[in-house]
Design a protein around this motif. Structure first.
Motif, PDB file in Angstrom:
ATOM      1  N   ALA A   1       0.649  -1.158   0.178  1.00 17.69           N
ATOM      2  CA  ALA A   1       0.039  -0.070   0.040  1.00 17.69           C
ATOM      3  C   ALA A   1       0.925   1.313   0.095  1.00 17.69           C
TER       4      ALA A   1
ATOM      5  N   TYR B   1       0.844   4.081  -3.198  1.00 13.17           N
ATOM      6  CA  TYR B   1       0.330   5.688  -3.132  1.00 13.17           C
ATOM      7  C   TYR B   1       1.538   6.594  -3.321  1.00 13.17           C
TER       8      TYR B   1
ATOM      9  N   GLY C   1      -3.699   2.607  -2.622  1.00 11.16           N
ATOM     10  CA  GLY C   1      -2.834   2.487  -1.519  1.00 11.16           C
ATOM     11  C   GLY C   1      -3.336   3.086  -0.430  1.00 11.16           C
TER      12      GLY C   1
ATOM     13  N   GLN D   1      -3.760   1.318   3.340  1.00 14.25           N
ATOM     14  CA  GLN D   1      -2.612   1.418   4.528  1.00 14.25           C
ATOM     15  C   GLN D   1      -3.108   1.570   5.855  1.00 14.25           C
TER      16      GLN D   1
END
Length: 465
Positions: A109, A113, A139, A143
């Motif tokens: 993640a 991102y 992402g 997370q």
């Protein structure tokens, strides 16, 4: 350091190293030390920038509105695009967390991102930014809930609320930092630099892989007892070294054997969990419909409705973010004493009353919106952060990431609907918008008071066998 002695208990599960009962017994006697703080800081760095990236769009929109000639409907689409990606990420990568582990899922993640943040900085028009924000959202949406699951599984029952939410507080700090950075960077350097900063968490991936052990609870639930014991010994060694003392012997915890292997998504609808699932989904949707619906639009409302300067609009938006941080901090410090259900009931009611008052006063000045709107953000944020503590407590380890992932999916749906709803209703006046969001908060406050399950100070395995 060798594994500490474990006294015999009445259940076979608790006598075998690395089983669910053994892990619960040993985790419950670990003191809070600098070792846990270091782990929280490493994961918290990624969570901080997750919040920064999620709220960056609110800071750059006041510039892009003029630069790209974006209308109200397009503003709603651009805000909602990121949350659409987060919806996909919350569902997709939570499944990865159940199958491959909490730490690998977090790493995927974070890398995702961070790389997409760079592409957002390179966007050349409205359409390209919509695409990149949607991909970045995958992402971002994964997370934070996976990190919340991991931190919860690392924590003992006593003081879990404060321990988990002081970690989650970094998300609210990231929101405020996004406001501060936007206030200074956007007018001086340009909106692209906000996304460049948002790519920095990729630098912590190496340290997470090296210093953050896999969740022993997850390993035990998968039946990988040797790996669970080894991971827990690693944690015990770090905690004992940080505490500079010998760990106490574990005390038996009443842990029921699991009813069987996880049946995946269906598990969260089985007897004992179906009501919890429906209740927590409702709270996630309503709380974030208000929190993100209002919060992400505030700087743009100040700029377009009240015709404030860019600097003033971003400054007023920053005040709202600071109020939200204060609400989150208050929740972290008090929710263990108050309890989950009373806290959510009170905070939702507080936001509802303030938004209804703002509607009754017709929201006819920027200062009035600033004062009552920021106070409403205080209460809304305290509900929003508390859900990251509450939801992992409702599910067993074997489906905890799936349970939290599907719950936070409703956050993403609400975050898509909220900005679009404001964009559609803005022609009817701010009073109408605040009245709708206030009524939603009040109705859900009553719903929580009647149906929510209290989880304060209970061992995870006792709450959810």
């Amino acid at each position: 350091m060798s594994a500490p002695a474990r006294p015999p208990t009445s259940t076979a599960m608790a006598t075998t190293p690395g089983t669910i009962g053994d892990v619960a017994n040993r985790m419950e006697r670990l003191p809070a030390t600098s070792w846990q703080v270091r782990v929280r800081l490493l994961i918290g760095t990624a969570t901080f920038f997750d919040a920064f990236d999620a709220l960056t769009i609110a800071q750059v929109l006041p510039v892009l509105v003029g630069q790209w000639n974006i209308g109200a409907g397009q503003i709603g689409i651009l805000i909602s695009a990121g949350y659409l990606g987060q919806l996909v990420g919350a569902l997709l990568i939570s499944a990865v967390a159940e199958r491959r582990g909490r730490v690998p899922a977090m790493v995927v993640a974070i890398v995702g991102y961070s790389l997409m943040s760079i592409l957002c900085a390179l966007a050349w028009n409205f359409e390209s930014l919509v695409v990149f924000r949607t991909l970045q959202g995958i992402g971002l949406g994964a997370q934070v809930p996976i990190a919340a699951v991991y931190i919860s599984e690392l924590t003992k029952a006593h003081g879990r609320g404060r321990f988990v939410l002081l970690y989650e507080l970094v998300f609210s700090v990231g929101v405020v930092f996004a406001g501060l950075a936007g206030f200074w960077i956007v007018p001086r350097l340009g909106w692209q630099y906000m996304f460049v900063i948002g790519a920095l968490p990729i630098l912590v991936v190496y340290f997470i892989r090296r210093h953050v052990p896999e969740s022993p609870r997850w390993l035990a639930a998968r039946g990988w007892h040797e790996q669970a014991d080894a991971s827990l010994q690693r944690i015990e060694t770090g905690v004992a070294a940080a505490a500079r003392t010998t760990l106490p012997d574990p005390e038996p915890v009443a842990v029921e054997p699991p009813t069987g292997r996880s049946s995946g998504w269906l598990e969260i609808f089985r007897a004992g969990y179906a009501r919890r699932t429906l209740v927590v989904w409702t709270i996630w949707f309503a709380a974030y419909l208000v929190y993100y619906g209002i919060g992400t639009w505030m700087p743009t409302l100040y700029r377009t409705v009240f015709d404030l300067s860019l600097t003033a609009a971003l400054g007023f938006g920053l005040i709202g973010n600071v109020a939200a941080l204060a609400g989150a901090a208050t929740c972290a410090l008090l929710i263990d004493s108050v309890g989950r259900r009373p806290w959510f009931t009170g905070s939702l009611a507080g936001a509802g009353f303030l938004l209804c008052a703002l509607a009754a006063l017709r929201a006819d000045s920027a200062v009035l919106v600033l004062v009552l709107g920021s106070a409403a953000q205080f209460f809304a944020a305290s509900t929003a952060i508390g859900l990251y503590l509450y939801t992992p407590e409702l599910y067993p380890t074997r489906v905890r990431a799936l349970g939290v992932g599907t719950a936070t999916a409703w956050l993403r749906i609400a975050s898509i609907v909220g900005p679009l709803l404001i964009g559609a209703l803005i022609g009817y006046g701010l009073g109408t918008i605040f009245a709708i969001f206030g009524a939603i908060s009040l109705v859900i406050a009553v719903f929580v008071a009647v149906f929510a399950t209290e989880t304060k100070e209970q061992v995870l395995e006792e709450l959810s066998p």
